[in-house]
Design an enzyme around this catalytic site. Structure first.
Site, mmCIF file in Angstrom:
data_model
loop_
_atom_site.group_PDB
_atom_site.id
_atom_site.type_symbol
_atom_site.label_atom_id
_atom_site.label_comp_id
_atom_site.label_asym_id
_atom_site.label_seq_id
_atom_site.Cartn_x
_atom_site.Cartn_y
_atom_site.Cartn_z
ATOM 1 N N ASP A 136 73.106 -14.108 -40.147
ATOM 2 C CA ASP A 136 73.773 -13.423 -39.036
ATOM 3 C C ASP A 136 75.215 -13.122 -39.443
ATOM 4 O O ASP A 136 75.939 -14.017 -39.879
ATOM 5 C CB ASP A 136 73.741 -14.319 -37.792
ATOM 6 C CG ASP A 136 74.052 -13.534 -36.529
ATOM 7 O OD1 ASP A 136 73.993 -12.288 -36.559
ATOM 8 O OD2 ASP A 136 74.355 -14.178 -35.506
ATOM 9 N N HIS B 169 84.352 -7.149 -31.322
ATOM 10 C CA HIS B 169 83.880 -8.496 -30.983
ATOM 11 C C HIS B 169 84.745 -9.562 -31.649
ATOM 12 O O HIS B 169 85.210 -10.503 -31.008
ATOM 13 C CB HIS B 169 82.419 -8.656 -31.409
ATOM 14 C CG HIS B 169 81.898 -10.056 -31.265
ATOM 15 N ND1 HIS B 169 81.703 -10.651 -30.036
ATOM 16 C CD2 HIS B 169 81.549 -10.991 -32.193
ATOM 17 C CE1 HIS B 169 81.239 -11.890 -30.221
ATOM 18 N NE2 HIS B 169 81.145 -12.120 -31.513
ATOM 19 N N GLU C 22 73.772 -12.651 -27.115
ATOM 20 C CA GLU C 22 74.562 -11.813 -28.012
ATOM 21 C C GLU C 22 73.749 -10.575 -28.334
ATOM 22 O O GLU C 22 72.643 -10.664 -28.874
ATOM 23 C CB GLU C 22 74.943 -12.569 -29.297
ATOM 24 C CG GLU C 22 75.987 -13.651 -29.056
ATOM 25 C CD GLU C 22 76.592 -14.195 -30.346
ATOM 26 O OE1 GLU C 22 75.931 -14.131 -31.396
ATOM 27 O OE2 GLU C 22 77.739 -14.682 -30.290
ATOM 28 N N GLU D 225 72.746 -7.701 -30.484
ATOM 29 C CA GLU D 225 72.846 -7.430 -31.918
ATOM 30 C C GLU D 225 71.705 -6.520 -32.364
ATOM 31 O O GLU D 225 70.719 -6.344 -31.664
ATOM 32 C CB GLU D 225 72.752 -8.750 -32.729
ATOM 33 C CG GLU D 225 73.774 -9.795 -32.313
ATOM 34 C CD GLU D 225 73.920 -10.945 -33.301
ATOM 35 O OE1 GLU D 225 73.445 -10.814 -34.449
ATOM 36 O OE2 GLU D 225 74.518 -11.968 -32.913
ATOM 37 N N ASP E 272 70.912 -13.081 -30.132
ATOM 38 C CA ASP E 272 71.246 -14.362 -30.762
ATOM 39 C C ASP E 272 71.807 -15.290 -29.679
ATOM 40 O O ASP E 272 73.017 -15.413 -29.507
ATOM 41 C CB ASP E 272 72.273 -14.106 -31.875
ATOM 42 C CG ASP E 272 72.675 -15.377 -32.590
ATOM 43 O OD1 ASP E 272 71.843 -16.292 -32.692
ATOM 44 O OD2 ASP E 272 73.827 -15.453 -33.044
ATOM 45 N N ARG F 209 77.974 -21.720 -25.994
ATOM 46 C CA ARG F 209 79.404 -21.597 -26.302
ATOM 47 C C ARG F 209 80.150 -22.921 -26.287
ATOM 48 O O ARG F 209 81.095 -23.122 -27.066
ATOM 49 C CB ARG F 209 80.068 -20.646 -25.298
ATOM 50 C CG ARG F 209 79.532 -19.246 -25.310
ATOM 51 C CD ARG F 209 79.727 -18.589 -26.654
ATOM 52 N NE ARG F 209 79.256 -17.197 -26.619
ATOM 53 C CZ ARG F 209 79.014 -16.480 -27.715
ATOM 54 N NH1 ARG F 209 79.179 -17.006 -28.914
ATOM 55 N NH2 ARG F 209 78.595 -15.240 -27.608
ATOM 56 N N GLN G 146 79.296 -24.615 -29.480
ATOM 57 C CA GLN G 146 79.939 -23.872 -30.582
ATOM 58 C C GLN G 146 81.414 -24.227 -30.706
ATOM 59 O O GLN G 146 81.938 -24.439 -31.802
ATOM 60 C CB GLN G 146 79.769 -22.368 -30.320
ATOM 61 C CG GLN G 146 80.296 -21.466 -31.427
ATOM 62 C CD GLN G 146 80.061 -19.985 -31.111
ATOM 63 O OE1 GLN G 146 79.481 -19.643 -30.092
ATOM 64 N NE2 GLN G 146 80.508 -19.116 -31.994
ATOM 65 N N LYS H 153 73.624 -22.169 -32.412
ATOM 66 C CA LYS H 153 72.917 -20.925 -32.720
ATOM 67 C C LYS H 153 71.504 -21.166 -33.218
ATOM 68 O O LYS H 153 70.857 -20.213 -33.641
ATOM 69 C CB LYS H 153 73.680 -20.173 -33.816
ATOM 70 C CG LYS H 153 75.131 -19.880 -33.500
ATOM 71 C CD LYS H 153 75.259 -18.637 -32.675
ATOM 72 C CE LYS H 153 76.710 -18.204 -32.562
ATOM 73 N NZ LYS H 153 76.808 -16.936 -31.822
ATOM 74 N N THR I 79 66.472 -17.375 -31.246
ATOM 75 C CA THR I 79 66.952 -16.016 -31.499
ATOM 76 C C THR I 79 65.770 -15.093 -31.220
ATOM 77 O O THR I 79 64.702 -15.274 -31.800
ATOM 78 C CB THR I 79 67.410 -15.856 -32.965
ATOM 79 O OG1 THR I 79 68.450 -16.807 -33.233
ATOM 80 C CG2 THR I 79 67.947 -14.454 -33.221
ATOM 81 N N GLU J 253 82.751 -12.541 -23.898
ATOM 82 C CA GLU J 253 83.712 -11.428 -23.869
ATOM 83 C C GLU J 253 83.679 -10.703 -22.538
ATOM 84 O O GLU J 253 84.713 -10.321 -22.001
ATOM 85 C CB GLU J 253 83.355 -10.400 -24.948
ATOM 86 C CG GLU J 253 83.666 -10.774 -26.352
ATOM 87 C CD GLU J 253 83.045 -9.729 -27.262
ATOM 88 O OE1 GLU J 253 83.680 -8.706 -27.524
ATOM 89 O OE2 GLU J 253 81.897 -9.936 -27.698
#
Ligand code: CA
Length: 432
Positions: A134, A141, A206, A208, A241, A245, A248, A261, A265, A379
């Site tokens: 990834d 971002h 996420e 992607e 993904d 948070r 993380q 993570k 996925t 975000e």
């Protein structure tokens, strides 16, 4: 405007169709009358073409035996390994089968045995994914997230010189529709601890894109030239993904993401080939005048970005029960990337790292310049300080149990029909 190839399959010529004859994405599915026998299929209109069955009826005659045998396998790995000329030959053959006129199977006696109701299929992962990497290739971002945690230095000094990435976990990649279990993890209430262990409170998606690699693997120690990357890029899927948070934030220093993570996925099941995406590519990426030049091994004169429009929606359990339409959270484009697929591949292999057919490279969260273009809740709600309101009036800072996140992607260009990726969907289940 070029004249379109006509297609007789129901739904293939609807203007909003994801899968017109110009798309022809590859997938793997089980059909209801052959459970436990996954086979390679191609999406067309409201249907899907069963390649294993078509081979059995001699409908693939004219293709090289190596292609026919690869298309009879239960995953796409062998077909991905063949290379661009064979992918193109197979695609042209399938297009002729599905086109109106000579060479088509519209009036073939076994037509209904090979053309299946797409909605009745049970989709599987398209390939056995050996390795999953990834990246972190969107400047918007990386700048947004960086500015939350390092206001004085949002982008690290390396960011504009190389596509930053981490080695992910292929064992937890699932096909769309698979429920997502809220993970447990170690988190801290304040920056200096102490940590506690329990269900993540800050679950995120996420947005992607991913690219499946194909072609014969490079030998150990052999680099892949950026200008020859297309020989190894098979096709694209949507990727979600899922990320914890709070986990993380505590674990990521100094080696990057780990458990935050590795719990799930999701990918969309239809692999849209680079050949199908070609009309929607444009030269790029466009870099700022003050940006540093990229090193030669990452520079490609004819490099390109792909304009895939991407939308994220959320529907709470209550909204789905009440029949309320999902709420759009983000709308972005894969063209808004700082690093291209070619550069990610060339950089990944620049040490001589072996890249095998069936490996998956994901872009990292795709965010655009606007607030609506932000591709994850971190975000979009700016760490939860600007919550979004769903169609049922409830607010979201991060994802709640029962929320269904759906990502869709499609391409449009003047003179070409719209093509789509289908969807990548997952419902958040409570921690077990
Ligand atoms: Ca990611």
């Amino acid at each position: 405007m070029t004249t379109r190839t006509r297609c007789w399959v129901p739904g293939a010529e609807r203007p909003e169709a994801d899968f017109p004859i110009e798309n022809l994405p590859w997938g793997v599915a089980e059909r209801p009358d052959r459970p436990g026998e996954p086979r390679i299929v191609v999406a067309i209109g409201d249907a899907a073409l069963d390649l294993a069955e078509a081979a059995g009826f001699g409908m693939l005659e004219g293709l090289a035996p190596r292609i026919v045998s690869a298309l009879r396998m239960p995953t796409l790995n062998a077909f991905m390994a063949l290379g661009r000329a064979d992918w193109s030959a197979a695609r042209a053959h399938v297009a002729s089968m599905l086109s109106s006129g000579a060479g088509g199977i519209e009036r073939h006696a076994r037509r209904d045995a090979v053309l299946l109701d797409r909605a009745a299929l049970s989709m599987r992962l398209p390939a056995e994914i050996g390795d999953y990497t990834d990246f972190y290739a969107s400047e918007h971002h990386a700048t947004n997230v960086g500015s939350m945690f390092r206001p004085n230095q949002p982008l690290m000094p390396n960011w504009k010189h190389l596509p930053v990435g981490y080695h992910g976990r292929s064992s937890t990649i699932v096909v769309e529709g698979t429920p997502v279990r809220r993970p447990h993890g170690q988190t801290v209430a304040s920056d200096d601890g102490p940590p506690s262990f329990g269900p993540s409170k800050l679950l995120d998606h996420e947005l992607e894109m991913g690219v499946f690699l194909g072609g014969p693997a490079n030998a150990l120690g052999e680099r892949i030239a950026v200008g020859r990357a297309d020989e190894r890029l098979f096709g694209c899927v949507i990727v979600n993904d899922w990320s914890a948070r709070d986990v993380q934030k505590w674990e990521y220093q100094p080696l990057g993401p780990f458990n935050a993570k590795n719990f799930c996925t999701s990918i969309s099941p239809w692999v849209v080939t680079l050949e199908a995406l070609r009309p929607y590519c444009r030269p790029g990426p466009v870099r700022g005048a003050a940006d540093p030049p990229v090193l030669d091994y990452l520079r490609r004169g004819d490099d390109y970005v792909v304009d895939v429009q991407l939308e994220v929606t959320i529907a709470s359990a209550g909204m789905r029960a009440a029949g309320t339409a999902p709420t759009r959270i983000s709308l972005g484009s894969f063209a808004d990337m700082y690093w291209t697929m070619s550069q990610m591949l060339a950089h990944h292999a620049s040490t001589g790292c072996v890249m095998r057919p069936g490996d998956l490279l994901a872009s990292g969260t795709i965010s655009g310049p606007t607030k609506e273009g932000r591709g994850c809740m971190l975000e979009r709600t700016w760490r939860g300080t600007e919550p979004v309101t769903l169609g049922d009036g409830t607010e979201r800072r991060f994802l709640q149990d029962g929320d269904e996140v759906t990502i869709t992607g499609w391409c449009e260009a003047a003179g070409h029909p719209r093509i789509g990726f289908g969807r990548c969907r997952g419902v958040v289940m409570p921690a077990a």
